[in-house]
Every structure is written in structure tokens, then in C-alpha cells.
Design an enzyme around this catalytic site. Structure first.
Site, PDB file in Angstrom:
ATOM      1  N   TYR A   1     -58.763 -57.014 -10.467  1.00 21.32           N
ATOM      2  CA  TYR A   1     -58.653 -55.880  -9.549  1.00 21.32           C
ATOM      3  C   TYR A   1     -57.827 -54.740 -10.131  1.00 21.32           C
ATOM      4  CZ  TYR A   1     -60.428 -59.098  -6.076  1.00 21.32           C
ATOM      5  OH  TYR A   1     -61.224 -59.991  -5.393  1.00 21.32           O
TER       6      TYR A   1
ATOM      7  N   VAL B   1     -65.807 -63.156 -11.664  1.00 20.04           N
ATOM      8  CA  VAL B   1     -66.247 -63.686 -10.367  1.00 20.04           C
ATOM      9  C   VAL B   1     -65.586 -62.985  -9.176  1.00 20.04           C
ATOM     10  CG1 VAL B   1     -66.949 -65.936 -11.263  1.00 20.04           C
ATOM     11  CG2 VAL B   1     -64.611 -65.618 -10.452  1.00 20.04           C
ATOM     12  N   GLU B   2     -64.723 -62.010  -9.448  1.00 21.00           N
ATOM     13  CA  GLU B   2     -64.165 -61.177  -8.366  1.00 21.00           C
ATOM     14  C   GLU B   2     -63.801 -59.831  -8.946  1.00 21.00           C
ATOM     15  OE1 GLU B   2     -60.979 -62.447  -5.789  1.00 21.00           O
ATOM     16  OE2 GLU B   2     -61.648 -64.522  -5.869  1.00 21.00           O
ATOM     17  N   ASN B   3     -64.210 -58.779  -8.242  1.00 23.62           N
ATOM     18  CA  ASN B   3     -63.826 -57.420  -8.597  1.00 23.62           C
ATOM     19  C   ASN B   3     -64.284 -56.541  -7.436  1.00 23.62           C
ATOM     20  OD1 ASN B   3     -65.177 -54.765 -10.493  1.00 23.62           O
ATOM     21  ND2 ASN B   3     -63.011 -55.229 -10.449  1.00 23.62           N
TER      22      ASN B   3
END
Ligand code: BG6
Length: 473
Positions: free
Chosen positions: A306, A366-368
Site C-alpha cells: 500500500y 495479493v493486496e494493493n
């Protein structure tokens, strides 16, 4: 503005990601037991309660538990080829330490997998995403106890047995390195941080690492086609000044995160970590069997990204600001989101290169995404959100993924975090939205729960359809 293809490889997996406790709701349905999230109505911004309280937005969340058919159809409309979701441990083992699983919980995920299969979407399953069964927290103080390894192994075994022929990609623990910063959310440890000793915290870390490697070993025995990944919270760290002391402070900060990937990919603790333990007077209980289990290394490394942070050795300048769980020193050159998370697309390319150079394992983002307040508006008679800020954030980060691919980094795929609006993990707000799909629910729990396509929905569909060629830089 020029358009160019960053060259994503054929078969690159495109999709979105969620976690059970943030999206499902149905918190006491289908035989589910309470998890730590059911007593964390304030997320990380307040202490847990003894029992679940009615103000907890996660109890209904986005109601995926009842609306998964509609939601997965929307994911398919965007062209997802992968969907990352977590299995709620306490749906399968309501207390966590039972001998037998809860059939109704297992059947729910059968149905989710049916829908994904119907649309040709590859599942990417997180075994444990911040949802330790509450009983394990209250009775064992979470991962401080060695007994958790056995409970987790039993749980993983049940998942591989039931879904092993349908799920190829698995992640063992979400953001495993966050344990050192958020012991309750990440490790089910109820002892408050100020009373928690480093000895106990690092022992809990060891237990999770052993459990993760044990799951990898079990998967290899039970379902050889499975690919097992670890999952790290990535936080590229820059020196605040050019001084060697600041560079050294960066190295030390990096080590506290990289050690988790080092163990997962090399199968043993690195020397710098053993030095930290020695200097802090921590003596870990590590058995010969533990050492043997740790040699079961992962097939790939996944991570969330992030933001980046700075680090400095100068105590006066070491002011830690907002950020994903661990936060960090403010970077004067970067803008921030409404929640103070500093926006740094180039940091994603740096993280991808650093991890690839260090671990030589395929990587999966896998997350952003960006948490923002969205406003539902009517455009041409249709309710939507004009979320150009989100499009810009995702575009710029994906361009950097393309750059990393061009650098020679092996990237398996990308899943946008909270592809449908969900409850925030840190603030427990609904108004901190990441989705490409808007969910009509407010921080006070009101709302119809109806779904609306945001502007980013169509934009992401184009990105997927063109395999990244529609991105602009
Ligand atoms: C990651 C977690 O830390 O960041 C997610 O894996 C979380 O569960 C995400 O939702 C975004 O953080 P937040 O606090 O804005 O929801």
C-alpha cells in the site's frame, strides 16, 4: 498522456481480494463460532471487548455470506481470472480445538467454489486472515501457545482434504510479519501489548512459522498439485537522509520484515535474526522437529503493498506516522491518502525487485489499493462512483508492476484489495472503501447493501481484457 503495454506475461492472473471477516457477515450463522474479529468492533483503533457487541460492522460486513452468487458474477463481469478470499477458521472449527469440523461451514465454501468454477475464476485461498477463533485467543492466548500449531495443522488438513482438488493456490497466514506489530489481530494474542514480553511475542512468531511450514508439508503429501505461498506485508523503507546511520536503520527495519520471507524461502533463521534474539535475551523454544519442519519452503511469495516509509537513526526525527499496521516515518516527498497512507507506486517496483533478487521465487501481489471516501452519484440515470482517484492509484501501481516484469521479475498475478467494498481492518469503518464495486452500507450500519459498479469497475475490466495494455503512463 501516452499509452503503452507494460508487457504482462500470458496467463498473468488478474483479480481481486477480500478476507472473510471483512466481507462475509453471517457471523453467527451456519454453526460459525466467534473469532477475535467479533470482539474487535473498533479494529485496531480500540481495545477488544469480552464478548461480541452489536455495533460491530463485521457481523453483517458486506453480506457476502448471502450474496456471494451476485458478487462473483460481478467479478466475472470484470473478467477476473483469480479471486483471493479467506476461509473463516471458526466456520470450520467454531472453537478451534475440536476434533471434527463443522460441515455447514465447509459446505458454504463448496458453494463459493462452485460459483468460481462456473465463471472460470481461479481461487486463491488464505487459510488464516486475522480471524483466529476467539476460544483459541481466550483459552490459549493465541499463538503464544505451541498447541495452536496442532490446531492449525488439523484445520489445514481438513481444507486440503475437502478442497484440494479444486484449489491450486494457497496462502498460509495473511501478512505474517504483522504479528510483531498487531499481536491480537495477527496472532490472536489477548495479552495487551504493554504487558506482552518479547519472549512470548517471538515464541508466537516461531509457532506461526512452524505451522506455516507444516501446512506446506501437509499440502505436498495430500495434494501435490497445490502451490503454497507465504504472505508478507511489504513496506519498502527509505533512509530519511543520506547518512550511513540512516541506511543502517533502514537495514535493521527491513530485517524485521524480511526475516519472515527468509525463513519461508530458505527454511531456517538468518544470522541477523539470531543476533537480535541474543541481544534481547530471548531464548526461543525450537525443537529438532521444528527445525526439520521449517525446511518445507514455499512455492511462491505473495505480499500486500500500500505504501512505503522512511527510517532514521535520529531519535528527534523519528516521528512515526499513520500507515498499514506498522506505520513509519513520514516521507516529505510523497502525497498521502485521506487516512495518511503515503502513496508511492515506484515503491511497488522496488519491493518486487528486492523480493525477487533476495528470494528467487515467483511473486504475487495479493493486496494493493487505496482506501477512500466514495460518493454515490447518478450519471446518465445510473448510480455510480466517479472514483478517478482510485483509477489513478491502481493504474500507477500496475504500471510499476509492468516495469518490474520488464526488469525480469517473475510476477504471477495481481489482486486488487477489497475489490468489493468491505469493512476496514484497522479502523473498522465501512467508509474507508477500496472497492471497484460500491456496497450501500454506512458506518452506522444503515444502508440497503445493494451493489453498484464504480467507474473503476469498467476501467479494471479494460485492463484485464487487454492484459494491461490499456494502462497509461
Ligand atoms: C492489510 C490487511 O493490512 O491491509 C487487510 O491484510 C486490510 O485485511 C488492508 O483490510 C487494508 O487495511 P485497512 O485497515 O485500510 O482495511
Amino acid at each position: 498522456m501516452t499509452t503503452r503495454a507494460p508487457g504482462f506475461p500470458d496467463g498473468f492472473l488478474w483479480g481481486g481480494a477480500t478476507a472473510a471477516n471483512q466481507v462475509e457477515g453471517g457471523f453467527d450463522e451456519g454453526g460459525k463460532g466467534p473469532s477475535i474479529q467479533d470482539v474487535m468492533a473498533r479494529g485496531l483503533s480500540g481495545p477488544p471487548t469480552i464478548a461480541p457487541t452489536p455495533d460491530n460492522l463485521k457481523h453483517v460486513a458486506s453480506d457476502f455470506y448471502h450474496r456471494y452468487v451476485e458478487d462473483i458474477a460481478l467479478f466475472a463481469e470484470m473478467g477476473f481470472t483469480v479471486y483471493r478470499f479467506s476461509i473463516a477458521w471458526s466456520r470450520i472449527f467454531p472453537r478451534g480445538d475440536e476434533e471434527q469440523p463443522n460441515e455447514e461451514g465447509l459446505a458454504f465454501y463448496d458453494r463459493v467454489l462452485d460459483e468460481l468454477e462456473k465463471h472460470g475464476i481461479e481461487p486463491l485461498v488464505t487459510i488464516s486472515h486475522y480471524e483466529t477463533p476467539l476460544h483459541l485467543a481466550q483459552t490459549y492466548d493465541g499463538w503464544i501457545s505451541r498447541e495452536l500449531i496442532g490446531f492449525y495443522e488439523r484445520y489445514a488438513r481438513v481444507l486440503f482434504e475437502r478442497y484440494g482438488n479444486r484449489v491450486r493456490y494457497w496462502l498460509t497466514f495473511n501478512e505474517i510479519n504483522s504479528l510483531l506489530h498487531a499481536p491480537l489481530m495477527s496472532g490472536g494474542i489477548l495479552t495487551p501489548r504493554e504487558r506482552l514480553t518479547d519472549q512470548d511475542l517471538y515464541q508466537a512468531m516461531h509457532h506461526e512459522l512452524v505451522a506455516s511450514a507444516a501446512a506446506t508439508r501437509i499440502a505436498r503429501e495430500m495434494t501435490p498439485q497445490a502451490e503454497i505461498g507465504c504472505m508478507i506485508l511489504a513496506m519498502p523503507t527509505y533512509p530519511l537522509s543520506p547518512s550511513p546511520d540512516d541506511a543502517l536503520a533502514v537495514m535493521t527495519a527491513d530485517h524485521t520484515n524480511l526475516v519472515f520471507g527468509d525463513v519461508h524461502t530458505r527454511g531456517r533463521y538468518p544470522g541477523y535474526f539470531l543476533r537480535t534474539l541474543r541481544e534481547r535475551g530471548i531464548e526461543l523454544d525450537i525443537t529438532d522437529e521444528d527445525r526439520d519442519i521449517l525446511t518445507n519452503t514455499v512455492d511462491f511469495v505473495s505480499f500486500s503493498y500500500y505504501m512505503s516509509v522512511c527510517e532514521t537513526a535520529d531519535a528527534d526525527k523519528r516521528v512515526v506516522g499513520a500507515g498499514n499496521i506498522m506505520g513509519g516515518v513520514h516521507n516529505p516527498t510523497l502525497e498521502a491518502s485521506e487516512w495518511g497512507w503515503q502513496i508511492d507506486p515506484v515503491g511497488l517496483r522496488i519491493a518486487l525487485n528486492q523480493f525477487w533478487d533476495r528470494w528467487q521465487k515467483p511473486l504475487f501481489v495479493v493486496e494493493n489499493g487505496i482506501g477512500a471516501r466514495d460518493e454515490l452519484v447518478e450519471t446518465n440515470g445510473v448510480l455510480t462512483v466517479e472514483d478517478d482517484y482510485r483509477i489513478s492509484y491502481l493504474n500507477d501501481h500496475l504500471v510499476q508492476v509492468g516495469e518490474a516484469v520488464a526488469d525480469g521479475v517473475e510476477v504471477m498475478g495481481y489482486t486488487a484489495w477489497g475489490c468489493i467494498d468491505i469493512v476496514s481492518a484497522s479502523t473498522a469503518q465501512m467508509s474507508k472503501r477500496y472497492g471497484l464495486i460500491y456496497v450501500d452500507r454506512n458506518d452506522d450500519g444503515t444502508g440497503t447493501l445493494d451493489r453498484y459498479r464504480k467507474k473503476s469497475f469498467g476501467w479494471y475490466a479494460d485492463v484485464i481484457r487487454t492484459n494491461g495494455a490499456s494502462l497509461t503512463s
